[in-house]
Scaffold this motif. Sequence first.
Motif, PDB file in Angstrom:
ATOM      1  N   GLY A   1       0.805  -1.215   0.000  1.00  0.00           N
ATOM      2  CA  GLY A   1       0.000   0.000   0.000  1.00  0.00           C
ATOM      3  C   GLY A   1       0.837   1.263   0.000  1.00  0.00           C
ATOM      4  N   VAL A   2       2.057   1.149  -0.529  1.00  0.00           N
ATOM      5  CA  VAL A   2       2.975   2.291  -0.616  1.00  0.00           C
ATOM      6  C   VAL A   2       3.040   2.756  -2.061  1.00  0.00           C
ATOM      7  CG1 VAL A   2       5.376   3.028  -0.331  1.00  0.00           C
ATOM      8  CG2 VAL A   2       4.346   1.449   1.329  1.00  0.00           C
ATOM      9  N   LYS A   3       3.075   4.064  -2.272  1.00  0.00           N
ATOM     10  CA  LYS A   3       3.189   4.601  -3.628  1.00  0.00           C
ATOM     11  C   LYS A   3       4.665   4.792  -3.970  1.00  0.00           C
ATOM     12  CE  LYS A   3      -1.296   6.959  -3.710  1.00  0.00           C
ATOM     13  NZ  LYS A   3      -1.869   6.011  -4.664  1.00  0.00           N
ATOM     14  N   SER A   4       5.051   4.343  -5.159  1.00  0.00           N
ATOM     15  CA  SER A   4       6.445   4.484  -5.579  1.00  0.00           C
ATOM     16  C   SER A   4       6.538   5.234  -6.900  1.00  0.00           C
ATOM     17  CB  SER A   4       7.105   3.108  -5.711  1.00  0.00           C
ATOM     18  OG  SER A   4       6.447   2.318  -6.691  1.00  0.00           O
ATOM     19  N   PHE A   5       7.653   5.953  -7.042  1.00  0.00           N
ATOM     20  CA  PHE A   5       7.924   6.741  -8.240  1.00  0.00           C
ATOM     21  C   PHE A   5       9.372   6.481  -8.630  1.00  0.00           C
ATOM     22  CE2 PHE A   5       4.870   8.717  -5.504  1.00  0.00           C
ATOM     23  CZ  PHE A   5       3.822   9.076  -6.349  1.00  0.00           C
ATOM     24  N   ILE A   6       9.609   6.049  -9.846  1.00  0.00           N
ATOM     25  CA  ILE A   6      10.937   5.635 -10.278  1.00  0.00           C
ATOM     26  C   ILE A   6      11.514   6.642 -11.263  1.00  0.00           C
ATOM     27  CG2 ILE A   6      12.252   3.828 -11.431  1.00  0.00           C
ATOM     28  CD1 ILE A   6      10.180   1.828 -10.418  1.00  0.00           C
ATOM     29  N   LEU A   7      12.677   7.195 -10.911  1.00  0.00           N
ATOM     30  CA  LEU A   7      13.369   8.156 -11.757  1.00  0.00           C
ATOM     31  C   LEU A   7      14.711   7.559 -12.170  1.00  0.00           C
ATOM     32  CD1 LEU A   7      11.396   9.870  -9.877  1.00  0.00           C
ATOM     33  CD2 LEU A   7      12.961  11.774 -10.279  1.00  0.00           C
ATOM     34  N   PRO A   8      14.816   6.993 -13.378  1.00  0.00           N
ATOM     35  CA  PRO A   8      16.083   6.400 -13.810  1.00  0.00           C
ATOM     36  C   PRO A   8      17.096   7.478 -14.155  1.00  0.00           C
ATOM     37  CG  PRO A   8      14.489   6.267 -15.573  1.00  0.00           C
ATOM     38  CD  PRO A   8      13.757   6.856 -14.403  1.00  0.00           C
ATOM     39  N   ALA A   9      18.105   7.626 -13.311  1.00  0.00           N
ATOM     40  CA  ALA A   9      19.065   8.719 -13.482  1.00  0.00           C
ATOM     41  C   ALA A   9      19.861   8.565 -14.770  1.00  0.00           C
ATOM     42  CB  ALA A   9      20.012   8.761 -12.293  1.00  0.00           C
ATOM     43  N   PRO A  10      19.927   9.611 -15.588  1.00  0.00           N
ATOM     44  CA  PRO A  10      20.749   9.592 -16.797  1.00  0.00           C
ATOM     45  C   PRO A  10      22.175   9.998 -16.425  1.00  0.00           C
ATOM     46  CG  PRO A  10      19.629  11.672 -16.630  1.00  0.00           C
ATOM     47  CD  PRO A  10      19.228  10.873 -15.406  1.00  0.00           C
ATOM     48  N   TYR A  11      22.975  10.415 -17.411  1.00  0.00           N
ATOM     49  CA  TYR A  11      24.251  11.043 -17.076  1.00  0.00           C
ATOM     50  C   TYR A  11      23.929  12.383 -16.417  1.00  0.00           C
ATOM     51  CZ  TYR A  11      27.288   7.772 -19.510  1.00  0.00           C
ATOM     52  OH  TYR A  11      27.982   6.642 -19.881  1.00  0.00           O
ATOM     53  N   VAL A  12      24.380  12.538 -15.201  1.00  0.00           N
ATOM     54  CA  VAL A  12      24.137  13.771 -14.465  1.00  0.00           C
ATOM     55  C   VAL A  12      25.466  14.516 -14.347  1.00  0.00           C
ATOM     56  CG1 VAL A  12      23.173  14.789 -12.372  1.00  0.00           C
ATOM     57  CG2 VAL A  12      22.345  12.567 -13.178  1.00  0.00           C
ATOM     58  N   TYR A  13      25.439  15.791 -14.561  1.00  0.00           N
ATOM     59  CA  TYR A  13      26.662  16.581 -14.558  1.00  0.00           C
ATOM     60  C   TYR A  13      26.417  17.888 -13.812  1.00  0.00           C
ATOM     61  CZ  TYR A  13      24.253  19.241 -18.178  1.00  0.00           C
ATOM     62  OH  TYR A  13      23.328  19.989 -18.848  1.00  0.00           O
ATOM     63  N   GLY A  14      27.472  18.664 -13.637  1.00  0.00           N
ATOM     64  CA  GLY A  14      27.356  19.946 -12.959  1.00  0.00           C
ATOM     65  C   GLY A  14      27.812  19.861 -11.512  1.00  0.00           C
ATOM     66  N   ARG A  15      27.957  21.004 -10.902  1.00  0.00           N
ATOM     67  CA  ARG A  15      28.445  21.110  -9.520  1.00  0.00           C
ATOM     68  C   ARG A  15      27.301  20.869  -8.547  1.00  0.00           C
ATOM     69  NH1 ARG A  15      33.083  25.150  -7.877  1.00  0.00           N
ATOM     70  NH2 ARG A  15      33.172  24.876  -5.618  1.00  0.00           N
TER      71      ARG A  15
ATOM     72  N   PHE B   1      36.078   6.863 -26.991  1.00  0.00           N
ATOM     73  CA  PHE B   1      35.755   5.483 -27.326  1.00  0.00           C
ATOM     74  C   PHE B   1      35.741   5.278 -28.842  1.00  0.00           C
ATOM     75  CE2 PHE B   1      33.803   6.078 -23.114  1.00  0.00           C
ATOM     76  CZ  PHE B   1      34.420   5.036 -22.436  1.00  0.00           C
ATOM     77  N   PRO B   2      35.880   4.029 -29.295  1.00  0.00           N
ATOM     78  CA  PRO B   2      35.861   3.766 -30.737  1.00  0.00           C
ATOM     79  C   PRO B   2      34.561   4.162 -31.429  1.00  0.00           C
ATOM     80  CG  PRO B   2      36.812   1.907 -29.558  1.00  0.00           C
ATOM     81  CD  PRO B   2      36.238   2.827 -28.519  1.00  0.00           C
ATOM     82  N   GLU B   3      33.470   4.290 -30.660  1.00  0.00           N
ATOM     83  CA  GLU B   3      32.181   4.695 -31.227  1.00  0.00           C
ATOM     84  C   GLU B   3      31.673   5.936 -30.504  1.00  0.00           C
ATOM     85  OE1 GLU B   3      29.556   0.946 -31.721  1.00  0.00           O
ATOM     86  OE2 GLU B   3      31.050   0.453 -30.194  1.00  0.00           O
ATOM     87  N   ASP B   4      31.056   6.831 -31.257  1.00  0.00           N
ATOM     88  CA  ASP B   4      30.455   8.016 -30.641  1.00  0.00           C
ATOM     89  C   ASP B   4      29.101   7.638 -30.045  1.00  0.00           C
ATOM     90  OD1 ASP B   4      30.050  10.582 -29.815  1.00  0.00           O
ATOM     91  OD2 ASP B   4      29.757  11.434 -31.822  1.00  0.00           O
ATOM     92  N   ALA B   5      28.603   8.463 -29.171  1.00  0.00           N
ATOM     93  CA  ALA B   5      27.297   8.229 -28.551  1.00  0.00           C
ATOM     94  C   ALA B   5      26.713   9.555 -28.109  1.00  0.00           C
ATOM     95  CB  ALA B   5      27.411   7.277 -27.363  1.00  0.00           C
ATOM     96  N   ALA B   6      25.411   9.555 -27.842  1.00  0.00           N
ATOM     97  CA  ALA B   6      24.729  10.758 -27.367  1.00  0.00           C
ATOM     98  C   ALA B   6      23.679  10.349 -26.336  1.00  0.00           C
ATOM     99  CB  ALA B   6      24.088  11.512 -28.517  1.00  0.00           C
ATOM    100  N   PRO B   7      24.110   9.958 -25.144  1.00  0.00           N
ATOM    101  CA  PRO B   7      23.166   9.507 -24.122  1.00  0.00           C
ATOM    102  C   PRO B   7      22.360  10.653 -23.526  1.00  0.00           C
ATOM    103  CG  PRO B   7      25.357   9.638 -23.205  1.00  0.00           C
ATOM    104  CD  PRO B   7      25.505   9.892 -24.683  1.00  0.00           C
ATOM    105  N   ALA B   8      21.242  10.291 -22.915  1.00  0.00           N
ATOM    106  CA  ALA B   8      20.415  11.280 -22.227  1.00  0.00           C
ATOM    107  C   ALA B   8      21.161  11.829 -21.025  1.00  0.00           C
ATOM    108  CB  ALA B   8      19.101  10.640 -21.788  1.00  0.00           C
ATOM    109  N   ALA B   9      20.931  13.100 -20.727  1.00  0.00           N
ATOM    110  CA  ALA B   9      21.655  13.747 -19.640  1.00  0.00           C
ATOM    111  C   ALA B   9      20.798  14.825 -18.988  1.00  0.00           C
ATOM    112  CB  ALA B   9      22.959  14.356 -20.143  1.00  0.00           C
ATOM    113  N   THR B  10      21.198  15.189 -17.780  1.00  0.00           N
ATOM    114  CA  THR B  10      20.491  16.216 -17.019  1.00  0.00           C
ATOM    115  C   THR B  10      21.473  16.900 -16.062  1.00  0.00           C
ATOM    116  OG1 THR B  10      18.472  14.889 -17.035  1.00  0.00           O
ATOM    117  CG2 THR B  10      18.552  16.687 -15.462  1.00  0.00           C
ATOM    118  N   HIS B  11      21.401  18.192 -15.987  1.00  0.00           N
ATOM    119  CA  HIS B  11      22.210  18.917 -15.001  1.00  0.00           C
ATOM    120  C   HIS B  11      21.681  18.608 -13.608  1.00  0.00           C
ATOM    121  CE1 HIS B  11      23.875  22.333 -12.714  1.00  0.00           C
ATOM    122  NE2 HIS B  11      24.825  22.352 -13.630  1.00  0.00           N
ATOM    123  N   ILE B  12      22.562  18.552 -12.631  1.00  0.00           N
ATOM    124  CA  ILE B  12      22.164  18.186 -11.274  1.00  0.00           C
ATOM    125  C   ILE B  12      21.058  19.101 -10.743  1.00  0.00           C
ATOM    126  CG2 ILE B  12      24.090  19.539 -10.339  1.00  0.00           C
ATOM    127  CD1 ILE B  12      22.493  16.358  -8.791  1.00  0.00           C
TER     128      ILE B  12
END
Length: 345
Positions: free
Chosen positions: A157-171, A199-210
């Motif tokens: 009976g507990v409510k949960s909320f899931i936030l999958p952290a992306p690449y996080v950057y910043g101070r 790396f041998p391959e480029d990438a563009a992952p999801a990200a968010t400032h802290i």
Amino acid sequence: MIRNILITGAGGYIGGSVATKFATQKDGPIKNTKIYAAVRSKDQTKSASIPGLAVLQLDCGDYEAVKDVVLNNHIDMVIHTASSMVASYSQNLLEALGERRKQSGQETGVLTAFTDMGGWRYGQCKDSDAEIFTKEKGIGDVHPTDILIVEQSKALGVKSFILPAPYVYGRGTGDWRKLSVSIPQYIRTSMRLKQVYKFPEDAAPAATHISDLVSLYKLLATKILLGQTPPANENGYYFPFAHRIPWYKTMDLLAKAMHSRGLVNQPHVEIWPSYEKAADEYGFPRQFIRAMGASSGDIVAEKPFELGWKPQWDEKKYLENIDQEVQDFLELDSGKASIFDALTT
């Protein structure tokens, strides 16, 4: 009415920044709550400096200790950023909140962050997909923590909320760790080798400032405190993805910023001879290195924006800030942070 909020992993980068923001809130319903920050060591409890923040030592792997903290401090909401890959930690917190719900007769909830959407085989992944939980279960044991969270939350009976952290950057703004993991480790290794590699391959992952990630936690918590509870449990996925980061451009800018400070021998980037070599030099697990360095993923965030989330950082601002990332590293690095620290904070 929710009066007490526990933030785990407060000695870390994300948890510490969330705890600071919540404890110093001057308006809105959060200012009327008591903020408890859970850290791992006794030294951290002694060195806390944020006014209004109740810092306590807690081993999330010890159920009795978790239950005592939740029940004795009347905790009604947990923001779980500590060791999200360790399923037993989430389980202990959920069971303790279930006991608290019986004691208080009111709703309790968990906001949790977890990493790595590895194993997803269904193409584009939207947080608004009504079948996202069912699809995750179909993957098997790749995402045991979030499956446990959803199923146990419903049972208790507990409510949960899931936030999958992306690449996080910043101070960051926490008392103890103000640096993220990946970019500082790239800088640290480049300094040691006197050369920036990509790396041998480029990438563009999801990200968010802290600061934007913290603002989403604040937004969700505020809505819950106001009784405007957003969809939860199997419908409680919220992807905090503000933009993507182009790794090759990032490494090019890192090389220039580091060379201008005399930290590397040339302003140009070399390519790692293999992913295994990169993993060994960075100190990252070999089995995860390609996913960490060359995976983008077709992941789409919709629900945070529907809630009213307004990230202040985009790709352009991120790239313009790479020089500051290097400067922050030079000012704040302790030389101790690693991927393993991030997973166990």
